[in-house]
Design an enzyme around this catalytic site. Sequence first.
Site, PDB file in Angstrom:
ATOM      1  N   GLY A  96       0.778  -1.222   0.000  1.00  0.00           N
ATOM      2  CA  GLY A  96       0.000   0.000   0.000  1.00  0.00           C
ATOM      3  C   GLY A  96       0.813   1.277   0.000  1.00  0.00           C
ATOM      4  O   GLY A  96       0.238   2.367  -0.098  1.00  0.00           O
TER       5      GLY A  96
ATOM      6  N   LYS B 205     -33.235  25.900   5.939  1.00  0.00           N
ATOM      7  CA  LYS B 205     -33.385  24.536   6.461  1.00  0.00           C
ATOM      8  C   LYS B 205     -32.566  24.368   7.728  1.00  0.00           C
ATOM      9  O   LYS B 205     -31.710  25.185   8.045  1.00  0.00           O
ATOM     10  CB  LYS B 205     -32.911  23.506   5.424  1.00  0.00           C
ATOM     11  CG  LYS B 205     -31.427  23.614   5.119  1.00  0.00           C
ATOM     12  CD  LYS B 205     -30.973  22.561   4.155  1.00  0.00           C
ATOM     13  CE  LYS B 205     -29.508  22.734   3.787  1.00  0.00           C
ATOM     14  NZ  LYS B 205     -28.598  22.689   4.919  1.00  0.00           N
TER      15      LYS B 205
ATOM     16  N   ASP C  19     -21.854  16.264  -2.471  1.00  0.00           N
ATOM     17  CA  ASP C  19     -21.229  15.048  -1.955  1.00  0.00           C
ATOM     18  C   ASP C  19     -22.231  13.899  -1.997  1.00  0.00           C
ATOM     19  O   ASP C  19     -22.362  13.208  -3.009  1.00  0.00           O
ATOM     20  CB  ASP C  19     -20.700  15.306  -0.542  1.00  0.00           C
ATOM     21  CG  ASP C  19     -19.873  14.143   0.000  1.00  0.00           C
ATOM     22  OD1 ASP C  19     -19.767  13.099  -0.688  1.00  0.00           O
ATOM     23  OD2 ASP C  19     -19.326  14.266   1.114  1.00  0.00           O
ATOM     24  N   THR C  20     -22.987  13.705  -0.941  1.00  0.00           N
ATOM     25  CA  THR C  20     -23.973  12.626  -0.950  1.00  0.00           C
ATOM     26  C   THR C  20     -25.276  13.061  -1.626  1.00  0.00           C
ATOM     27  O   THR C  20     -26.188  12.253  -1.783  1.00  0.00           O
ATOM     28  CB  THR C  20     -24.294  12.173   0.485  1.00  0.00           C
ATOM     29  OG1 THR C  20     -24.784  13.290   1.244  1.00  0.00           O
ATOM     30  CG2 THR C  20     -23.042  11.608   1.155  1.00  0.00           C
TER      31      THR C  20
END
Length: 316
Positions: free
Chosen positions: A42, A198, A228-229
């Site tokens: 790695g 919100k 992002d999400t």
Amino acid sequence: MINHGKDVKIFACNANPNLAAKIAKELDLKVGNAEVSMFSDGEISVNIYETVRGSDVFIVQSTSNPVNDNLMELLIMIDAFKRASASRITAVMPYFGYARQDRKSKARDPISAKLVADLITAAGADRVLTMDLHAAQIQGFFNIPVDHLLGGTYLAQYYLEKFPQRSDLVVVSPDLGSVTRARNFASKLDVPIAIIDKRRPKPNVAEVMNIIGDIKDKKVILVDDMIDTAGTITHGAKALAERGAKEVYACCTHGVLSGPAMERISDSPIKELVTLDTIAIPEEKMIEKIKTISVAPLFAEAIRRIYCDGSVSELF
């Protein structure tokens, strides 16, 4: 390129080699001969196959997913060029990872953006070129020059051409924190803005409370620096559609698009999501709704000006 008494060289790590190639092409250059690979355990391995002694070196690397691998690639490549006697090393980071961790929001929080800035400086970078930092104050985390490009102009130009008649167009800020960005964007299009008010009960979960502004029977454009999400943008799109918006569009500089983002975007009322290519979007995520615009010309011009000791601020 103008001959400035030293070579200018563009190198790429593995995060966004296509963008690096486009930038090099804009400058009538080839991407430098280097390889970034990984050992079986790695560890990152960097090999430079050409001389860079006395050269003005620009390393193109977005620290997007996998964030830590891409960050280590950048740090190790900077170190390699420093030890190879490059005259100046500029980290070209179209997307700056860890930018959302820019302050302590609760006790014992790290300020990871500052740590990343320190790592880049310690590795040997002389300058950073980036775009649309999530928090502009991150420029002050560095003790080296930081050129902060803005992607809004590119996105605005796209919509100026897409909507020549803009009498029914409204720019929408997805939250109160993005109002300044939305206002600047709306001024480029000469259209009004609306704001989604919100509250966020927990990370990556947004609950729409109210919409400030007139969006009924309007075409609306949701504007953000990153998606992002996609919870915030799709939740906002749904609320706009329910409250009478005629068509819902969305745009952002950085298409992070992690986790459930693609499913949410596919199922949302968003007709089209426009993102810049600061982050390479995998082929499997390039659904019909998504359109990308390349920022290569802007980064190429910034690199040209840095190399020639010209003004980069004019590009802001």
